[in-house]
Design a protein around this motif. Structure first.
Motif, mmCIF file in Angstrom:
data_model
loop_
_atom_site.group_PDB
_atom_site.id
_atom_site.type_symbol
_atom_site.label_atom_id
_atom_site.label_comp_id
_atom_site.label_asym_id
_atom_site.label_seq_id
_atom_site.Cartn_x
_atom_site.Cartn_y
_atom_site.Cartn_z
ATOM 1 N N ILE A 145 -10.191 0.370 -4.605
ATOM 2 C CA ILE A 145 -11.553 0.674 -4.179
ATOM 3 C C ILE A 145 -12.554 -0.253 -4.861
ATOM 4 C CG2 ILE A 145 -13.371 2.438 -4.348
ATOM 5 C CD1 ILE A 145 -11.176 4.522 -3.842
ATOM 6 N N VAL B 12 -8.363 6.958 3.192
ATOM 7 C CA VAL B 12 -9.416 7.585 2.402
ATOM 8 C C VAL B 12 -10.491 6.558 2.068
ATOM 9 C CG1 VAL B 12 -9.911 8.696 0.210
ATOM 10 C CG2 VAL B 12 -7.843 9.300 1.460
ATOM 11 N N ILE C 139 0.835 -1.208 0.000
ATOM 12 C CA ILE C 139 0.000 0.000 0.000
ATOM 13 C C ILE C 139 0.866 1.253 0.000
ATOM 14 C CG2 ILE C 139 -1.544 1.357 1.495
ATOM 15 C CD1 ILE C 139 -2.904 -1.282 2.272
ATOM 16 N N THR C 140 1.916 1.209 0.785
ATOM 17 C CA THR C 140 2.817 2.357 0.862
ATOM 18 C C THR C 140 3.557 2.550 -0.454
ATOM 19 O OG1 THR C 140 3.192 1.546 3.081
ATOM 20 C CG2 THR C 140 4.449 3.464 2.420
ATOM 21 N N ASP D 132 1.442 4.049 -2.918
ATOM 22 C CA ASP D 132 0.823 5.268 -2.418
ATOM 23 C C ASP D 132 -0.696 5.202 -2.476
ATOM 24 O OD1 ASP D 132 0.850 7.756 -1.274
ATOM 25 O OD2 ASP D 132 0.797 8.793 -3.204
ATOM 26 N N ILE D 133 -1.216 4.071 -2.067
ATOM 27 C CA ILE D 133 -2.671 3.922 -2.022
ATOM 28 C C ILE D 133 -3.160 4.504 -0.699
ATOM 29 C CG2 ILE D 133 -4.553 2.254 -1.818
ATOM 30 C CD1 ILE D 133 -2.717 0.527 -3.783
ATOM 31 N N GLN D 134 -4.174 5.345 -0.789
ATOM 32 C CA GLN D 134 -4.616 6.043 0.419
ATOM 33 C C GLN D 134 -5.673 5.237 1.153
ATOM 34 O OE1 GLN D 134 -4.383 10.143 0.713
ATOM 35 N NE2 GLN D 134 -4.398 10.472 -1.494
ATOM 36 N N LEU D 135 -5.176 4.315 1.956
ATOM 37 C CA LEU D 135 -6.061 3.398 2.663
ATOM 38 C C LEU D 135 -7.084 4.144 3.517
ATOM 39 C CD1 LEU D 135 -6.801 0.533 3.463
ATOM 40 C CD2 LEU D 135 -5.071 0.658 5.254
ATOM 41 N N ASP E 169 -3.160 0.999 -7.852
ATOM 42 C CA ASP E 169 -3.702 2.355 -7.748
ATOM 43 C C ASP E 169 -4.988 2.359 -6.926
ATOM 44 O OD1 ASP E 169 -6.177 2.573 -9.916
ATOM 45 O OD2 ASP E 169 -4.658 1.083 -10.458
ATOM 46 N N ASP E 170 -5.349 3.520 -6.469
ATOM 47 C CA ASP E 170 -6.532 3.700 -5.624
ATOM 48 C C ASP E 170 -7.784 3.141 -6.295
ATOM 49 O OD1 ASP E 170 -5.367 5.269 -3.478
ATOM 50 O OD2 ASP E 170 -5.127 6.845 -4.967
ATOM 51 N N GLY E 171 -7.891 3.359 -7.597
ATOM 52 C CA GLY E 171 -9.097 3.000 -8.323
ATOM 53 C C GLY E 171 -9.404 1.516 -8.211
ATOM 54 N N ARG F 184 0.555 9.484 7.163
ATOM 55 C CA ARG F 184 -0.281 9.216 6.008
ATOM 56 C C ARG F 184 -1.554 10.031 6.043
ATOM 57 N NH1 ARG F 184 0.770 5.807 2.025
ATOM 58 N NH2 ARG F 184 -1.388 5.136 2.101
ATOM 59 N N PHE G 171 -14.647 8.017 -5.302
ATOM 60 C CA PHE G 171 -13.594 7.884 -6.290
ATOM 61 C C PHE G 171 -14.169 7.350 -7.591
ATOM 62 C CE2 PHE G 171 -10.294 5.564 -8.488
ATOM 63 C CZ PHE G 171 -9.249 6.468 -8.474
ATOM 64 N N TYR H 132 -7.194 14.469 0.385
ATOM 65 C CA TYR H 132 -7.677 14.205 -0.963
ATOM 66 C C TYR H 132 -6.916 14.990 -2.035
ATOM 67 C CZ TYR H 132 -11.464 12.320 1.854
ATOM 68 O OH TYR H 132 -12.169 11.612 2.774
#
Lengths: 972, 216
Positions: A476, A417, A408-409, A412-415, A471-473, B199, B46, B78
């Protein structure tokens, strides 16, 4: 010095205060911790406690209603307990606590084998049992016919004391017992038992409940085996008591975990989280809040209105006015109840969910406990609880799933979020409602750790898939798909049928509550403590940034504003920072502290200065009066307190660099009516305040720039003199020595000069103010019509009975007539307010003579200029007079003197004034202020004669050539 | 391997007061759809959408944020690393325009230095009918000139849109796309610089330009 230390101590910034506040959360008192652990309302205290063994049996209401529920029975019989055939005997050991309204027991094993929280109102009867001498036994009967026997363990006097205390508490609680009957009518458990004829209570009406009763409950009742669950609960309620007197056995926990039946869900929720106790204690509050605030508007109300149609819109009740109305009322009532939280998006979804199973009142109290107790700070104005728990969640993932965390780090996935809505809306907006409600069942029973356990399990169960995302997409999307397929088999390809039958949701619960059971309250609190500081720092920075940006435009730099901000928040209640931005207010006491820290002329007593006055009080009433004037003037909302914005705007005006503007601002402070006129009283106030403001210079603890200039000249003279003596060239660079020897008398002379200037300034101010004051038109016309004599009309201005006023031009003229006062408004005053003084800097305003000398010498430039001027003028003198003047030294001194004179000389000359002249000024005030009788006793004849003398002088002065210049200001 | 048009990923964040139509703009752009009662966004939503501009394909990774004031403290999470931002206001609500000003400042101070910002005045459909006529009771409360001048002042792209009628919606994303530098190197560099501890990073981007933060 205590003063400096106290000041430094106080100069802690906002963040630290906030942190301290939060730390004390962890360091709750024993009673507070006890209340939290057992979900008792705040304020319960442990009155007594004892070790005890418990025997429970149930007095059957309807003997024919045979049951098979003796599963818990142990065979261990006590001699006395041979009465009933249907008895349920368990003898857990544990600790018994007595509080003013509750009798709390928890077993010593794991606190889950047997625990209860009996409300004292439910206790119908307590009797001492005749037992063998070494056992002290009390038998209590509850309203639900549960007979609980306490065998108190311990020495007899202690047991007797406990019994006595219990008696006292029961007696004290008697007035509350009347609340029980109406309350019982609102409980579905009572209705259920009453309808099935197994209760003594009569509950005829279906108690008010959730929207589900009318609009159907979500999900398929058959699928969730709602009937079977209800049967299990029915049995439990009969044997283990219900609502306010329920005994929690392992069965209770098991039944909550398999999912609550629809009709009992709301009641069990409020029982588990403790909101039931609040509802019992405050029967009318909900309707009262709505009634009292009816028709009132608020930001929260507007915000609620925007979201009413957007809360679980797919549920049929929220497509009808009835559902929307309930939602509106509960959210609005809470926003009035707790305006610090008001309304936060996500609360609409949570409340919409609660209202499916709960009545409005139940939901209202449940929301209270949720926001204030279970997840504090989640919905607050800065949402610090949400931010903190997201950080905690991330570090729990890091700890329990290091490989995934690394992934994840790396990408750079924003867990946080991703997970934030899970926590904020209690999974209601993330997964299908039926599953979210199952999680909420456990959540109310076990507390916020449930949210973490489930979240960790979600990540864990999707770990393999998530490891493939970059990636985040996609991250999610995987979780979204997972939530939508929770009802599907977790092992669709397993050959074992039993395995195939396990749904993803079951798998999730098992993982959450088995594998992550180690993530308990303690673990979470440990992590919270670790990250709290950073989160609060960040929030404070953000709040500060936002608030500074929203301030009105002033002449202050960003740095200065930042310092004012920090100082402001170090003075006001600190918790406000975590609650909101821009809503904190500074009261007068904090304001005086604030001003005393940044203004040279303002001293507040410090703690420990008790001889003079209590801490925070000002050293004299005049000071209070001036500061009060500023405070009231800056209090734009008239609320007895000022905002940061008020403070900044006020300070900006107070330190206006422009002479004319500064005078106008000062004038405005006294112009109450806003008509541009200041009356006699105002003039007197003004001159008193001016006396007060100028105290540091009047007492020569500070030196103004006129004195500074004088000192420069003295130093320059000294240097020139030395140079002459050494016979050095007048050309070349002037080197200012690092030390210079100035005669003490000379220093004293300089100080005296300044003191005199200020006293004279004050004296002339009041005289001129009254001299140029204009009579109030109407009254003058009536009273003074016949008097034509100038002298008399002039005296009339001093006559306390004749109303007079000064306007701004007059005020300016009077000030500008005095060089010291002119300087006061152009420079001295504004430079005595140190807005940009760092918060933790040492308090150093005393610029004494020694410092002034040293400073000037160290700087050197000013003195050098003066020396150069002297050298040049001496040289040119020598040229022009070619030897006429034999002593260039004295010439230079003379020219310096002359220069000084030119600088100093206003057309009125310096009125020689000594300490006594202060009396004169006060005498003048006394004359105007005091009534005739008092005047005679206080004012001596010499004072009066002095006053006349001063008056004469002032008159003489008014005929001086400068007067024409002064008058021009009237047209300014 | 050798796809003709490797899509450039662009992280775009939507900011603005509650109920100005942020989610609706995204829904219109992503699904060409419109819903009257959209559920409020909790935290952030998202979505992704590709967009072809000339010979370039941009893959927008859209972070649609909650508009309620208190969620503002989450915003730095964000807009972290965002290359583009839509600051949205409602042309019938003056307060939302003031809020937009604040967002622009916040972004200039705290977000990536070379972030492309578009100022978007939404709900054009509400004033469309009375444009042209000098009607006193027009719903429009923020003039197009005010929007333009703020955009010029702060160096922003400017659009008035209607998510309902889809007026100008695609133009916003095309406009932003044409302004985004194609070099993906800047983005990579950006990403690296932020991957550090903290983070939940409220302080926003690393490039603190606090000094420039003079009041307008």
């Amino acid at each position: 010095m205590a003063f400096f230390e106290a000041l430094r101590d106080r100069a802690v910034n906002t963040i630290n205060q906030v942190l301290d506040n939060k730390k004390s959360d962890l360091g709750l008192s024993k009673d507070e911790r006890f209340c939290r652990e057992y979900n008792l309302p705040d304020g319960e205290v442990i009155l007594d406690e004892t070790a005890a063994e418990i025997g429970i049996k149930h007095e059957r209401v309807q003997p024919q209603a045979q049951s098979q529920s003796q599963s818990q029975a142990h065979g261990n019989n006590r001699p006395h307990s041979n009465s009933s055939a249907n008895q349920l005997d368990i003898l857990p050991q544990g600790r018994l606590y007595l509080t003013p309204h509750f009798l709390v027991f928890r077993d010593a094993f794991d606190r889950k084998a047997c625990s209860f929280t009996l409300h004292l109102s439910t206790i119908k009867k307590v009797e001492r049992l005749p037992t063998r001498s070494y056992v002290y036994a009390l038998s209590t009967t509850t309203h639900s016919r549960l007979i609980i026997t306490f065998y108190l363990v311990g020495v007899r006097p202690e047991s007797e004391k406990f019994a006595h205390n219990l008696k006292l508490s029961l007696r004290a609680n008697l007035p509350n017992v009347s609340k029980l009957q109406p309350f019982i009518q609102t409980l579905y458990s009572e209705y259920l038992l009453s309808k099935n004829n197994v209760s003594l209570e009569k509950v005829e009406e279906v108690p008010p409940g959730g929207l589900g009763l009318k609009f159907k409950f979500p999900g398929n009742a058959k699928d969730s085996r709602d009937k079977s669950k209800m049967k299990l609960w029915f049995d439990l309620l009969r044997t283990d008591g219900r609502n306010l007197s329920v005994i929690k056995t392992p069965m209770f926990y098991r039944l909550v975990r398999v999912g609550l039946p629809n009709r009992l869900r709301g009641e069990i929720w409020e029982l588990c989280c403790g909101s039931m106790y609040y509802r019992l204690d405050n029967p009318d509050e909900y309707s009262k809040i709505l009634q009292v605030n009816e028709g009132k508007q608020s930001l929260a109300k507007e915000e609620i209105e925007k979201d009413l149609n957007r809360s679980l819109p797919e549920y049929v009740a929220y497509q009808s006015p009835e559902g929307i109305e309930r939602l509106r009322r509960v959210l609005t009532a809470y926003s009035w109840k707790n305006p610090d939280v008001g309304y936060c998006q996500a609360m609409n979804i949570v409340v919409a969910a609660l209202l499916i199973y709960m009545s409005e009142e139940q939901a209202f109290w449940c929301l209270n406990v949720l926001c204030d107790r279970i997840v504090p700070g989640y919905y607050s104005k800065t949402m610090y609880g949400t931010l903190l728990d997201q950080r905690v969640f991330e570090s729990l993932v890091q700890e329990t799933m290091p490989i995934l965390w690394e992934h994840i780090t790396k990408y750079d996935i924003q867990l946080s979020v991703v997970s934030l809505p899970w926590f904020l809306s209690l999974y209601l907006s993330s997964m299908p409602l039926v599953f979210a409600f199952r999680i909420i069942d456990v959540f109310f029973l076990q507390g916020p750790k449930t949210l973490f356990q489930v979240a960790l399990a979600i990540i864990k169960l999707n770990g393999e898939e998530l490891l493939k995302t970059e990636d985040d997409g996609t991250f999610i999307q995987i979780l979204k798909n997972y939530f939508q397929t929770l009802d599907q088999s977790a092992h669709p390809n397993s050959p074992n049928e039993k395995y195939r039958a396990i749904t993803k949701f079951q798998e999730l619960l098992v993982t959450a509550f088995k594998e992550f059971s180690v993530i308990d309250e303690d673990a979470i609190n440990k992590h919270r403590a670790k990250h709290r500081d950073t989160i609060f720092q960040n929030i404070s920075t953000f709040v500060k940034r936002t608030e500074l940006r929203n301030l009105p435009k002033t002449a202050f730099t960003q740095e200065a504003l930042s310092i004012i901000y920090d100082r402001f928040y170090s003075m006001v209640e600190s918790y406000n920072v975590t609650m909101a931005s821009g809503s904190s207010l500074m009261d007068f006491k904090a304001f005086t502290k604030f001003m005393s820290e940044i203004c040279d002329w303002c001293y507040a007593y410090e703690d420990g200065d008790s001889e003079k006055g209590s801490a925070g009080e000002l050293s004299n009433p005049i000071e209070t009066s001036f500061l009060k004037r500023l405070f009231n003037h800056w209090d734009t909302e008239d609320q007895g307190a000022i905002t940061l914005s008020d403070l900044v705007v006020g300070l900006n005006r107070l330190t206006a660099p422009d002479l004319m503007e500064n005078m106008a601002n000062f004038f405005e402070l006294y112009d109450h009516k806003g008509n541009g006129k200041i009356d006699r009283e105002g003039i007197l106030q003004m001159s008193e305040d001016l006396l007060y403001i100028t105290t540091p210079w009047k007492e020569a603890s500070l030196l103004d720039s006129i004195t500074e200039r004088d000192i420069e000249q003295v130093i320059a003279d000294q240097i020139v003199k030395q140079k002459k003596q050494q016979g050095s060239d007048t050309e070349g660079e002037i080197i200012v020595p690092s030390e210079i020897d100035i005669d003490d008398n000379e220093k004293q002379r300089l100080i005296n000069q300044q003191v005199e200037r200020y006293l004279s300034g004050a004296s002339t101010f009041i005289q001129r103010a009254f001299e140029y004051a204009q009579p109030q038109e109407e009254e003058v016309l009536l009273e003074e019509l016949s008097i034509t004599d100038n002298k008399i009309s002039h005296n009339a201005a001093l006559n306390p009975n004749a109303p007079v006023y000064i306007n701004l031009p007059t005020f300016r003229m009077v000030v500008l007539a005095d060089e010291t006062y002119e300087l006061l408004f152009s420079k001295t005053f504004s430079s005595s307010i140190h807005v940009d003084k760092p918060l933790d800097s040492k308090f150093k305003t005393i610029r004494n003579l020694r410092d002034m000398f040293d400073g000037l010498l160290a700087d050197g430039r000013k003195v050098a200029t003066q020396v150069r001027r002297r050298m040049d003028s001496a040289a040119s003198n020598a040229k022009h007079n070619s030897g006429n003047n034999s002593s260039p030294d004295s010439a230079s001194l003379k020219s310096a003197k002359k220069e000084e004179e030119e600088y100093r000389d206003d057309d009125f000359g310096v009125i020689a004034i000594d300490e006594k002249d202060k009396d004169l000024l006060l005498g003048a005030e006394a004359q105007v202020l005091t009534d005739p009788v008092r005047h005679k006793t206080t004012g001596s004849s010499s004072d009066i004669s002095k006053f006349h003398k001063a008056e004469a002088e002032a008159e003489a002065a008014s005929h001086s050539p400068r007067e024409t210049n002064l008058i021009e200001f009237e047209h300014d | 391997m050798s796809l003709p048009n490797p899509a450039t990923p662009v992280k775009l964040v939507l900011l603005g007061e509650a109920a100005v139509g942020k989610s609706s703009l995204v829904l219109r752009f992503v699904s060409n759809d419109f819903q009257e009662n959209k559920e409020p966004t909790i935290g952030a939503a998202f979505l992704t959408q590709k967009c072809t501009i000339g010979d370039r394909t941009i893959k927008y990774e859209i972070w649609d944020t909650a508009g309620q004031e208190r969620f503002a403290s989450l915003a730095p999470m964000y807009y972290r690393n965002a290359q583009a931002a839509l600051v949205v206001y409602d042309i019938t609500k003056p307060a939302s325009f003031i809020k937009a000003r604040h967002w622009v400042k916040e972004l200039h101070e705290q977000a990536s230095k070379d972030i492309t910002i578009a100022l978007v005045g939404n709900k054009y459909d509400l004033v469309e009918s009375d444009e042209g006529g000098e009607e006193e009771d027009s719903l429009r409360k923020v003039s197009i000139e005010e929007g333009k001048s703020l955009a010029a002042e702060e160096n922003l792209l400017f659009f008035e849109t209607s998510a309902k009628t889809s007026y100008n919606v695609n133009d916003v994303f095309i406009g932003i796309g044409s302004k985004i530098p194609s070099a993906s190197s800047t983005e990579a560099a950006n990403q690296q610089s932020h991957v550090s501890e903290g983070r939940v990073d409220l302080s926003g981007g690393v490039n603190n330009r606090g000094q420039d933060a003079c009041p307008c």
